[in-house]
Design a protein around this motif. Sequence first.
Motif, PDB file in Angstrom:
ATOM      1  N   CYS A  22      -4.079  -5.439  11.297  1.00  0.00           N
ATOM      2  CA  CYS A  22      -4.803  -6.062  10.169  1.00  0.00           C
ATOM      3  C   CYS A  22      -3.961  -7.145   9.502  1.00  0.00           C
ATOM      4  N   GLY A  23      -3.230  -7.898  10.308  1.00  0.00           N
ATOM      5  CA  GLY A  23      -2.394  -8.968   9.758  1.00  0.00           C
ATOM      6  C   GLY A  23      -3.173 -10.010   8.991  1.00  0.00           C
ATOM      7  N   ASP A  24      -4.361 -10.371   9.469  1.00  0.00           N
ATOM      8  CA  ASP A  24      -5.164 -11.381   8.777  1.00  0.00           C
ATOM      9  C   ASP A  24      -5.586 -10.899   7.391  1.00  0.00           C
ATOM     10  N   LEU A  25      -5.873  -9.606   7.280  1.00  0.00           N
ATOM     11  CA  LEU A  25      -6.244  -9.061   5.978  1.00  0.00           C
ATOM     12  C   LEU A  25      -5.025  -8.990   5.059  1.00  0.00           C
ATOM     13  N   LEU A  26      -3.891  -8.545   5.595  1.00  0.00           N
ATOM     14  CA  LEU A  26      -2.683  -8.456   4.781  1.00  0.00           C
ATOM     15  C   LEU A  26      -2.263  -9.819   4.241  1.00  0.00           C
ATOM     16  N   ALA A  27      -2.540 -10.872   4.994  1.00  0.00           N
ATOM     17  CA  ALA A  27      -2.154 -12.221   4.571  1.00  0.00           C
ATOM     18  C   ALA A  27      -2.854 -12.637   3.286  1.00  0.00           C
ATOM     19  N   ARG A  28      -3.957 -11.989   2.949  1.00  0.00           N
ATOM     20  CA  ARG A  28      -4.681 -12.345   1.722  1.00  0.00           C
ATOM     21  C   ARG A  28      -4.694 -11.186   0.732  1.00  0.00           C
ATOM     22  N   THR A  29      -3.727 -10.262   0.867  1.00  0.00           N
ATOM     23  CA  THR A  29      -3.685  -9.063   0.035  1.00  0.00           C
ATOM     24  C   THR A  29      -2.536  -9.123  -0.965  1.00  0.00           C
ATOM     25  N   SER A  30      -2.791  -8.683  -2.195  1.00  0.00           N
ATOM     26  CA  SER A  30      -1.798  -8.740  -3.267  1.00  0.00           C
ATOM     27  C   SER A  30      -1.064  -7.430  -3.496  1.00  0.00           C
ATOM     28  N   SER A  31      -1.652  -6.305  -3.122  1.00  0.00           N
ATOM     29  CA  SER A  31      -1.024  -5.007  -3.338  1.00  0.00           C
ATOM     30  C   SER A  31      -1.541  -4.034  -2.291  1.00  0.00           C
ATOM     31  N   VAL A  32      -0.622  -3.324  -1.632  1.00  0.00           N
ATOM     32  CA  VAL A  32      -0.980  -2.335  -0.613  1.00  0.00           C
ATOM     33  C   VAL A  32      -0.463  -0.978  -1.065  1.00  0.00           C
ATOM     34  N   VAL A  33      -1.348   0.014  -1.106  1.00  0.00           N
ATOM     35  CA  VAL A  33      -0.907   1.389  -1.330  1.00  0.00           C
ATOM     36  C   VAL A  33      -1.232   2.171  -0.070  1.00  0.00           C
ATOM     37  N   ILE A  48       5.278   6.248  -4.999  1.00  0.00           N
ATOM     38  CA  ILE A  48       4.452   7.064  -5.884  1.00  0.00           C
ATOM     39  C   ILE A  48       4.790   8.540  -5.729  1.00  0.00           C
ATOM     40  N   SER A  49       4.828   9.006  -4.484  1.00  0.00           N
ATOM     41  CA  SER A  49       5.084  10.423  -4.260  1.00  0.00           C
ATOM     42  C   SER A  49       5.638  10.624  -2.857  1.00  0.00           C
ATOM     43  N   GLU A  50       6.290  11.766  -2.682  1.00  0.00           N
ATOM     44  CA  GLU A  50       6.766  12.142  -1.354  1.00  0.00           C
ATOM     45  C   GLU A  50       6.972  13.644  -1.339  1.00  0.00           C
ATOM     46  N   ASP A  51       6.542  14.276  -0.239  1.00  0.00           N
ATOM     47  CA  ASP A  51       6.766  15.700  -0.041  1.00  0.00           C
ATOM     48  C   ASP A  51       7.162  15.895   1.420  1.00  0.00           C
ATOM     49  N   PRO A  52       7.347  17.123   1.894  1.00  0.00           N
ATOM     50  CA  PRO A  52       7.792  17.305   3.277  1.00  0.00           C
ATOM     51  C   PRO A  52       6.830  16.770   4.330  1.00  0.00           C
ATOM     52  N   TYR A  53       5.573  16.519   3.964  1.00  0.00           N
ATOM     53  CA  TYR A  53       4.572  16.117   4.937  1.00  0.00           C
ATOM     54  C   TYR A  53       4.184  14.648   4.863  1.00  0.00           C
ATOM     55  N   CYS A  54       4.112  14.114   3.658  1.00  0.00           N
ATOM     56  CA  CYS A  54       3.560  12.775   3.453  1.00  0.00           C
ATOM     57  C   CYS A  54       4.359  12.012   2.403  1.00  0.00           C
ATOM     58  N   GLY A  55       4.171  10.715   2.408  1.00  0.00           N
ATOM     59  CA  GLY A  55       4.703   9.879   1.349  1.00  0.00           C
ATOM     60  C   GLY A  55       3.694   8.809   1.013  1.00  0.00           C
ATOM     61  N   VAL A  56       3.741   8.321  -0.222  1.00  0.00           N
ATOM     62  CA  VAL A  56       2.828   7.273  -0.673  1.00  0.00           C
ATOM     63  C   VAL A  56       3.630   6.242  -1.433  1.00  0.00           C
ATOM     64  N   ALA A  57       3.423   4.982  -1.097  1.00  0.00           N
ATOM     65  CA  ALA A  57       4.159   3.907  -1.778  1.00  0.00           C
ATOM     66  C   ALA A  57       3.284   2.673  -1.913  1.00  0.00           C
ATOM     67  N   VAL A  58       3.658   1.836  -2.875  1.00  0.00           N
ATOM     68  CA  VAL A  58       2.989   0.564  -3.108  1.00  0.00           C
ATOM     69  C   VAL A  58       3.898  -0.545  -2.615  1.00  0.00           C
ATOM     70  N   TYR A  59       3.312  -1.507  -1.917  1.00  0.00           N
ATOM     71  CA  TYR A  59       4.034  -2.673  -1.401  1.00  0.00           C
ATOM     72  C   TYR A  59       3.389  -3.939  -1.940  1.00  0.00           C
ATOM     73  N   ARG A  60       4.238  -4.913  -2.219  1.00  0.00           N
ATOM     74  CA  ARG A  60       3.757  -6.202  -2.705  1.00  0.00           C
ATOM     75  C   ARG A  60       4.379  -7.323  -1.853  1.00  0.00           C
ATOM     76  N   PRO A  61       3.726  -8.495  -1.779  1.00  0.00           N
ATOM     77  CA  PRO A  61       4.317  -9.629  -1.036  1.00  0.00           C
ATOM     78  C   PRO A  61       5.673 -10.002  -1.620  1.00  0.00           C
ATOM     79  N   ARG A  62       6.611 -10.326  -0.744  1.00  0.00           N
ATOM     80  CA  ARG A  62       7.930 -10.770  -1.201  1.00  0.00           C
ATOM     81  C   ARG A  62       7.803 -12.079  -1.947  1.00  0.00           C
ATOM     82  N   ALA A  63       8.622 -12.226  -2.990  1.00  0.00           N
ATOM     83  CA  ALA A  63       8.638 -13.491  -3.708  1.00  0.00           C
ATOM     84  C   ALA A  63       9.202 -14.582  -2.808  1.00  0.00           C
ATOM     85  N   SER A  64       8.703 -15.790  -2.981  1.00  0.00           N
ATOM     86  CA  SER A  64       9.167 -16.905  -2.144  1.00  0.00           C
ATOM     87  C   SER A  64      10.645 -17.149  -2.401  1.00  0.00           C
TER      88      SER A  64
END
Length: 276
Positions: free
Chosen positions: A221-232, A260-276
């Motif tokens: 989904c690179g084309d979608l990520l290219a126009r995305t501001s925040s990924v969780v 956001i969270s992490e346990d022995p099974y899963c983790g959840v995080a938010v990613y943002r585009p790197r600043a120029s």
Amino acid sequence: MLGVPKNEKPTWLSRLAARPEVHRAIRTFRLQEVTSVALKVRPIKRRLPNSGAEYRVRYLESFLMADEIFRRRIYREAFEGLDVRSFVDLGSNVGYFPIFAAELTGRRDLVGIAVDGNRAMTDETQWHIDHNRFANVKALWGIVGYPSDVKEATFYLNPSNVSCSAQPVLNPDVPSKGAIKEVTVPTVDVARAWKEHAGDQRVDVLKIDVEGFEREVLGTCGDLLARTSSVVVEWHKWIASEGEVESLLRDRGFERFRTISEDPYCGVAVYRPRAS
């Protein structure tokens, strides 16, 4: 399912969900079937204070999902610092994320698409969209994470609707609720679907919870990520590691904003585009 967000105490529901004996009891006493029959006759409905949006509970797993999304607000940090007007929800399940987005932003005019490979979950998402009159939100039935020339693929239906996935390997530490059923479903080219639905509008928040299929989704989904501001994104450790998920997002120009969270099974995080 998500773990407990950092700096928050677990609720009684999250404690129960972490105990294998609870899952064994659910299977032994067929609590999913019994609960579903009862809730289909008389679903539980709740109205949210900020937006006035309403959600219903018709499945046993939805009690925990409602606790995570509406009470503990586990996705709120994906919206932090943004004027959110649009979203894409990959792995929509019963469709609570669009309601949470409306509640957090106060907007009923959000533009969004919500995708799930389980037809029953897509139907439930559509009910929430229609019931709340989200005119600019669309529910799609299908699998994401395949090249555009692949039109159909296998989806694995688990008796627990939060464990259905495009890959068949369940969490080995959580007892299964029953046999897995293989079904053939259409694939969704999510970038094309977004363009058809929203034109050139950016995706303010992209939520990915695809039960172990995250590497495939992020890889296609690179084309979608290219126009995305925040990924969780939630990664499922028995299939995909944190490092693999982060590497795929780094290659697309993203960096970790917050875990956001992490346990022995899963983790959840938010990613943002790197600043120029």
